[in-house]
Design an enzyme around this catalytic site. Structure first.
Site, short mmCIF file in Angstrom:
data_model
loop_
_atom_site.label_atom_id
_atom_site.label_comp_id
_atom_site.label_asym_id
_atom_site.label_seq_id
_atom_site.Cartn_x
_atom_site.Cartn_y
_atom_site.Cartn_z
N ARG A 103 3.66 5.67 11.04
CA ARG A 103 3.09 4.56 11.81
C ARG A 103 3.57 3.26 11.20
O ARG A 103 3.61 3.12 9.98
CB ARG A 103 1.57 4.71 11.89
N THR A 107 2.43 -2.93 13.63
CA THR A 107 2.15 -2.75 15.07
C THR A 107 1.31 -1.51 15.34
O THR A 107 0.78 -1.35 16.43
CB THR A 107 3.47 -2.59 15.83
N ASP A 201 -3.84 5.19 1.02
CA ASP A 201 -2.67 5.72 1.73
C ASP A 201 -2.34 7.11 1.17
O ASP A 201 -1.91 7.25 0.03
CB ASP A 201 -1.48 4.77 1.54
O1 PRP Z 1 -4.07 7.84 13.01
P1 PRP Z 1 -2.97 6.86 12.72
O2 PRP Z 1 -3.40 5.45 12.85
O3 PRP Z 1 -1.72 7.15 13.49
O4 PRP Z 1 -2.63 6.97 11.15
C1 PRP Z 1 -2.55 8.18 10.49
C2 PRP Z 1 -1.16 8.44 10.01
O5 PRP Z 1 -0.85 7.53 8.94
C3 PRP Z 1 -0.44 8.28 7.79
O6 PRP Z 1 0.92 8.51 7.77
P2 PRP Z 1 1.98 7.33 7.53
O7 PRP Z 1 2.40 6.73 8.84
O8 PRP Z 1 1.46 6.39 6.50
O9 PRP Z 1 3.24 8.11 7.00
P3 PRP Z 1 3.45 8.84 5.60
O10 PRP Z 1 2.76 10.17 5.73
O11 PRP Z 1 4.93 8.96 5.50
O12 PRP Z 1 2.85 7.99 4.53
C4 PRP Z 1 -1.21 9.58 7.94
O13 PRP Z 1 -0.67 10.62 7.16
C5 PRP Z 1 -1.11 9.83 9.43
O14 PRP Z 1 0.10 10.48 9.81
O1 URA Z 2 -6.63 5.27 5.65
C1 URA Z 2 -5.48 5.61 6.03
C2 URA Z 2 -5.00 5.35 7.32
C3 URA Z 2 -3.75 5.77 7.65
N1 URA Z 2 -2.98 6.40 6.74
C4 URA Z 2 -3.43 6.64 5.49
O2 URA Z 2 -2.71 7.23 4.67
N2 URA Z 2 -4.67 6.23 5.15
MG MG Z 3 1.53 6.47 4.58
#
Ligand code: PRP
Ligand code: URA
Ligand code: MG
Length: 211
Positions: A103, A107, A201
């Protein structure tokens, strides 16, 4: 959508340690694996099985194995990868596919940057792994993708969810059936769409900084 919060003292205990700011990556990865095993036990309770004839040292008997086609486990990279090992320990005969989604933190749009799944998912029960269900954008995209490929059933395993994300899934999925297994349903999202109280995160905590 059916939401199942796995209410168990071991889940609550491990999740509390996972949330702590000072928990280092090595322990965070280990706890994630253990939590997925506990969630996976519940999430596979009604997985399809079939009889199988085996020989014990004493006699021939009929046992049980996971039905064919085999379940498909799909971690959403990056953070979902931290949940893979625990899930395949629970279901070693499952097949594994991968979805890479991120994500955009400004945005909140979702980019799918990798996909390695069977071309045809007809008849498959898919177990989708992602620790965080925040706005729900990522999971909605992933579930749509799996059903468009023909998946018969989708079960999601997340460690934490925000009520806003669950509402988004309920609005967006129409008649697509989904079971969602959680270690906890948290309070809300903050102004940056992070889960509160959350754990920060998940991808960074699993794979970000060396200790
Ligand atoms: O419900 P949402 O608002 O879509 O957010 C959740 C997403 O955000 C995080 O991934 P991220 O995009 O940070 O990627 P990563 O796993 O590479 O850190 C998490 O692992 C989900 O995939
Ligand atoms: O709290 C949050 C939201 C999105 N992605 C994460 O890793 N943590
Ligand atoms: Mg992430």
């Amino acid at each position: 959508m059916r939401v199942h919060v796995v209410d168990h003292p071991l889940v609550a205990h491990k999740l509390t340690v996972l949330r702590k700011r000072e928990t280092p990556s090595m322990i965070f990865r280990q706890l994630t694996e253990e939590l997925v095993m506990l969630l996976g036990y519940e999430a596979t309770r009604d997985v399809a099985v079939e009889p199988v004839t085996i020989e014990t040292p004493v006699t021939t008997t009929t046992g049980t194995r996971l039905a064919r086609p085999r379940p498909l486990v799909v971690p959403i990279l990056r953070a979902g990868l931290g949940m893979l090992e625990g899930m395949v320990k629970m279901a070693p005969s499952a097949e594994v596919g991968f979805l890479g989604m991120a994500r955009n933190e400004e945005t909140l749009d979702i980019v799918t940057y990798a996909e390695r799944l069977p071309a045809d998912l007809t008849g498959r029960h898919v177990f989708l792994l992602d620790p965080m269900l925040a706005t729900g954008g990522t999971l909605v995209e992933a579930i749509r993708f799996l059903y468009e490929r023909g998946a018969a059933r989708v079960t999601c395993l997340c460690l934490l969810a925000a009520p806003e994300g669950i509402a988004r899934l309920e609005e967006s999925l129409g008649d697509m059936e989904v079971d969602l297994y959680l270690a906890a349903l948290d309070e809300r999202l903050n102004e940056r769409s992070y889960i509160v109280p959350g754990l920060g995160d998940a991808g960074d905590r699993l794979y970000g900084l060396a200790e």
